[in-house]
Motif scaffolding. Structure first.
Motif, PDB file in Angstrom:
ATOM      1  N   GLU A   1      19.146-103.919   6.820  1.00  0.00           N
ATOM      2  CA  GLU A   1      17.985-103.044   6.618  1.00  0.00           C
ATOM      3  C   GLU A   1      18.018-102.400   5.232  1.00  0.00           C
ATOM      4  O   GLU A   1      16.982-102.262   4.577  1.00  0.00           O
ATOM      5  CB  GLU A   1      17.910-101.979   7.717  1.00  0.00           C
ATOM      6  N   THR A   2      19.220-102.026   4.787  1.00  0.00           N
ATOM      7  CA  THR A   2      19.329-101.424   3.455  1.00  0.00           C
ATOM      8  C   THR A   2      18.950-102.446   2.387  1.00  0.00           C
ATOM      9  O   THR A   2      18.263-102.115   1.413  1.00  0.00           O
ATOM     10  CB  THR A   2      20.762-100.903   3.233  1.00  0.00           C
ATOM     11  N   LEU A   3      19.382-103.685   2.574  1.00  0.00           N
ATOM     12  CA  LEU A   3      19.024-104.746   1.627  1.00  0.00           C
ATOM     13  C   LEU A   3      17.507-104.948   1.610  1.00  0.00           C
ATOM     14  O   LEU A   3      16.899-105.067   0.544  1.00  0.00           O
ATOM     15  CB  LEU A   3      19.735-106.051   2.023  1.00  0.00           C
ATOM     16  N   LEU A   4      16.904-104.933   2.791  1.00  0.00           N
ATOM     17  CA  LEU A   4      15.453-105.138   2.881  1.00  0.00           C
ATOM     18  C   LEU A   4      14.679-103.936   2.331  1.00  0.00           C
ATOM     19  O   LEU A   4      13.536-104.084   1.909  1.00  0.00           O
ATOM     20  CB  LEU A   4      15.035-105.405   4.333  1.00  0.00           C
ATOM     21  N   ALA A   5      15.319-102.772   2.351  1.00  0.00           N
ATOM     22  CA  ALA A   5      14.657-101.568   1.825  1.00  0.00           C
ATOM     23  C   ALA A   5      14.783-101.470   0.308  1.00  0.00           C
ATOM     24  O   ALA A   5      14.284-100.528  -0.295  1.00  0.00           O
ATOM     25  CB  ALA A   5      15.245-100.320   2.479  1.00  0.00           C
ATOM     26  N   SER A   6      15.454-102.434  -0.309  1.00  0.00           N
ATOM     27  CA  SER A   6      15.600-102.417  -1.771  1.00  0.00           C
ATOM     28  C   SER A   6      14.388-103.098  -2.410  1.00  0.00           C
ATOM     29  O   SER A   6      13.494-103.580  -1.715  1.00  0.00           O
ATOM     30  CB  SER A   6      16.873-103.163  -2.175  1.00  0.00           C
ATOM     31  N   ARG A   7      14.388-103.161  -3.732  1.00  0.00           N
ATOM     32  CA  ARG A   7      13.226-103.709  -4.444  1.00  0.00           C
ATOM     33  C   ARG A   7      13.172-105.240  -4.426  1.00  0.00           C
ATOM     34  O   ARG A   7      12.207-105.843  -4.895  1.00  0.00           O
ATOM     35  CB  ARG A   7      13.205-103.236  -5.905  1.00  0.00           C
ATOM     36  N   LEU A   8      14.217-105.871  -3.875  1.00  0.00           N
ATOM     37  CA  LEU A   8      14.258-107.340  -3.915  1.00  0.00           C
ATOM     38  C   LEU A   8      13.105-107.956  -3.121  1.00  0.00           C
ATOM     39  O   LEU A   8      12.775-107.485  -2.032  1.00  0.00           O
ATOM     40  CB  LEU A   8      15.586-107.834  -3.336  1.00  0.00           C
ATOM     41  N   SER A   9      12.560-109.037  -3.665  1.00  0.00           N
ATOM     42  CA  SER A   9      11.463-109.709  -2.961  1.00  0.00           C
ATOM     43  C   SER A   9      12.027-110.607  -1.859  1.00  0.00           C
ATOM     44  O   SER A   9      13.210-110.968  -1.892  1.00  0.00           O
ATOM     45  CB  SER A   9      10.655-110.561  -3.943  1.00  0.00           C
TER      46      SER A   9
END
Lengths: 246, 311
Positions: free
Chosen positions: A85-93
């Motif tokens: 979830e933290t990875l998905l909450a980052s700016r990465l597309s």
């Protein structure tokens, strides 16, 4: 986009290397695989390792087995360890995350296969049959092996990613992948065994008359199409909301 | 949207199959404040954060974060925000330095800036000396500090923090409160904070909202909510406090609530009530009153009043 993909690849490699607790243990793991497949087997086989296509054929399949463990961990591992979830909450597309995960698994597996192949081609010259001169794989064989194993690695990595996207745990993803491949593998051989003798004879005669170049091109084309279709399917299946709520 | 508004939601709702997790939430949160989002477990706090980060799509209504629409500009929102969610989200096989380096790269921080910022944050949080250790062996509090560092790393304009002081020791929690207050005051960073720790919220938040079962119950400054909850807490020490006396107190027009706690009386009176009449009632009923302590209603009292009122 490329910078983001490389960032994910770098992180994935670090995680792979630390899978066994430390970076040293991770490298040791790789050294053991390369040592066994790239040094021990070729040196015991001697020059036949490079003059006979069997060596290259066996290396061509290597990424299939190496990539499974890595790719099963891709999303299911992040979900299991509560980092997704933290990875998905980052700016990465979406594309960068997906491409990064698949690229890392492919590079790891294909990289080990290629390094083992190249080292094997050299050390085979130092085997028990101490003949003069230096022999190496024919360039065309090497090119075919490299392309085939790359396409195969992409196929398994993408298929594994599709499974890992929905699996709750790494174990579940790995089991699903292993069982899937076992069914395909054994299903093929059992299926051939179950064919009537007349059909087997007909197939055998057809295979003997086939043009191998045409077959090779057909296999490559099929792999490319399958890779592209699976990448498109993974892209469609990658939905942040579903990944969080699953 | 006004540039001074960090978050705006209008009738924001989210359904999960037949369950409405968030129901018609309308909020306006100014920039540069610490905003407390309070509610019991399952109230819809995490769903709200996910909606505001564009990780989930609303079933109804809309939301804007930093002037950006959560449906169509989610990636831009995530570029400008930092988040510490329900879990620390750290890669425990790696070191804290590796974790922060990864997220620094994610936010395109150049190498020199990234290194300097990592050192600054880890030194500030007392983690610099342990930067080379894998996180797997760390205590929960230390991991929480590392996760706070990760959320702050790229100096976001808006921070979403889900229970940031959970697992922190009192000293570390106080230091984090100070840091968040300073960020809001000096750098105009908006902090959207969910917490169960109402003392934290009272000390830190300029505005709070209370939700329950997905519905917004109240919004305002902690002071406003305390006043709105009404009443004043009075503790009466002495002897002769019987159940019958408590029942008589409860029926007194100036008393909202009365209970016997550890042999002293805890009385909540109506706003502006004169306690002399109540004292006369107690003495008249034969109780010996030794001491009366009057105190303000805390945010916790206001929270409990609001939440229990809806039960």
């Amino acid at each position: 986009m490329i910078q983001d993909v490389l960032t994910i690849v770098r992180k994935e490699f670090m995680e792979i290397l630390h899978q066994r607790g430390s970076r040293r243990a991770g490298w040791l793991n790789i050294v053991i695989v390369v040592g066994l497949l790239g040094i021990y087997m070729p040196i015991t086989s001697g020059r036949t390792w490079v003059t006979n296509p069997i060596g290259l054929v066996s290396f061509a399949w290597l990424p299939l087995f190496l990539v499974m463990g890595i790719v099963a961990d891709g999303f299911a591992g992040e979900r299991e360890r509560h980092t997704l979830e933290t990875l998905l909450a980052s700016r990465l597309s979406d594309s960068a995350i997906l491409a990064g995960k698949i690229t890392a698994a492919v590079l790891y597996a294909w990289g080990i296969a290629m390094v083992s192949t190249l080292i094997g081609g050299i050390v085979a010259n130092f085997g028990s049959d101490k003949a003069p001169g230096f022999v190496f794989y024919p360039a065309s064989w090497l090119a075919i092996m490299a392309s085939f194993s790359l396409l195969l690695a992409i196929l398994v990595a993408t298929l594994g990613t599709l499974v890992s996207l929905r699996a709750g745990t790494v174990r579940q993803a790995y089991q699903q992948l292993s069982i899937g491949f076992m069914v395909l593998w054994f299903g093929f051989f059992i299926g051939v065994q179950l064919l009537p003798d007349t059909t087997k004879l007909w197939l055998s005669s057809r295979l003997e008359t086939l043009n191998l170049v045409v077959v090779g091109i057909g296999v490559f084309a099929a792999l490319v199409i399958a890779d592209l279709a699976l990448i498109a399917a993974a892209r469609l299946r990658f939905q942040r909301a579903k990944l969080i709520l699953d | 949207m006004n540039d001074d508004i960090a978050i705006m939601t209008e009738g924001l709702s989210r359904d999960f199959k037949t369950v409405r997790a968030l129901d018609n939430l309308s909020l306006e949160i100014p920039r540069g404040i610490v905003f407390g989002f309070l509610g019991p477990n399952g109230a819809g706090k995490t769903t709200t954060i996910r909606l505001l980060l564009g990780l989930l799509e609303p079933s109804q209504g809309r939301a804007q974060v930093l002037g950006l629409d959560t449906r169509t500009q989610a990636q831009s929102i995530r570029e400008q925000t930092g988040a510490l969610l329900e879990h620390t989200g750290l890669y425990e096989r790696l070191t804290v330095e590796d974790n922060l380096d990864f997220y620094g790269r994610v936010y395109h921080m150049d190498a020199a800036h990234r290194r300097a910022r990592i050192q600054e944050l880890l030194e500030h949080l007392g983690l610099w000396d342990r930067r080379k250790e894998p996180l797997a062996g760390w205590s929960r509090g230390m991991k929480q500090k590392a996760a706070v560092a990760r959320a702050l790393l790229h100096s976001p304009r808006l921070l979403f923090l889900d229970e940031p002081t959970a697992g922190l020791d009192p000293v570390a929690a106080a230091a984090l409160r100070e840091d968040l207050a300073r960020l809001a005051e000096t750098e105009r960073v908006t902090v959207f904070l969910t917490t169960h720790n109402l003392t934290d919220a009272e000390r830190l938040c300029r505005q709070v909202a209370i939700i329950r079962a997905g519905k917004l119950l109240a919004q305002g400054s902690p002071e406003e909510l305390r006043k709105r909850s009404g009443g004043e807490r009075v503790e009466v020490f002495g002897s002769g406090f019987t159940a019958e006396l408590v029942a008589r107190l409860k029926s007194h027009p100036e008393v909202r609530e009365a209970e016997l706690v550890n042999e002293h009386l805890l009385v909540t009176v109506q706003p502006g009530a004169q306690f002399s009449g109540i004292t006369a009632l107690l003495v008249g009923a034969g109780a010996a009153v030794e001491d009366i302590r009057r105190g303000k209603t805390s945010l916790e009292d206001a929270f409990l009043d609001l939440v229990e009122d809806k039960d």
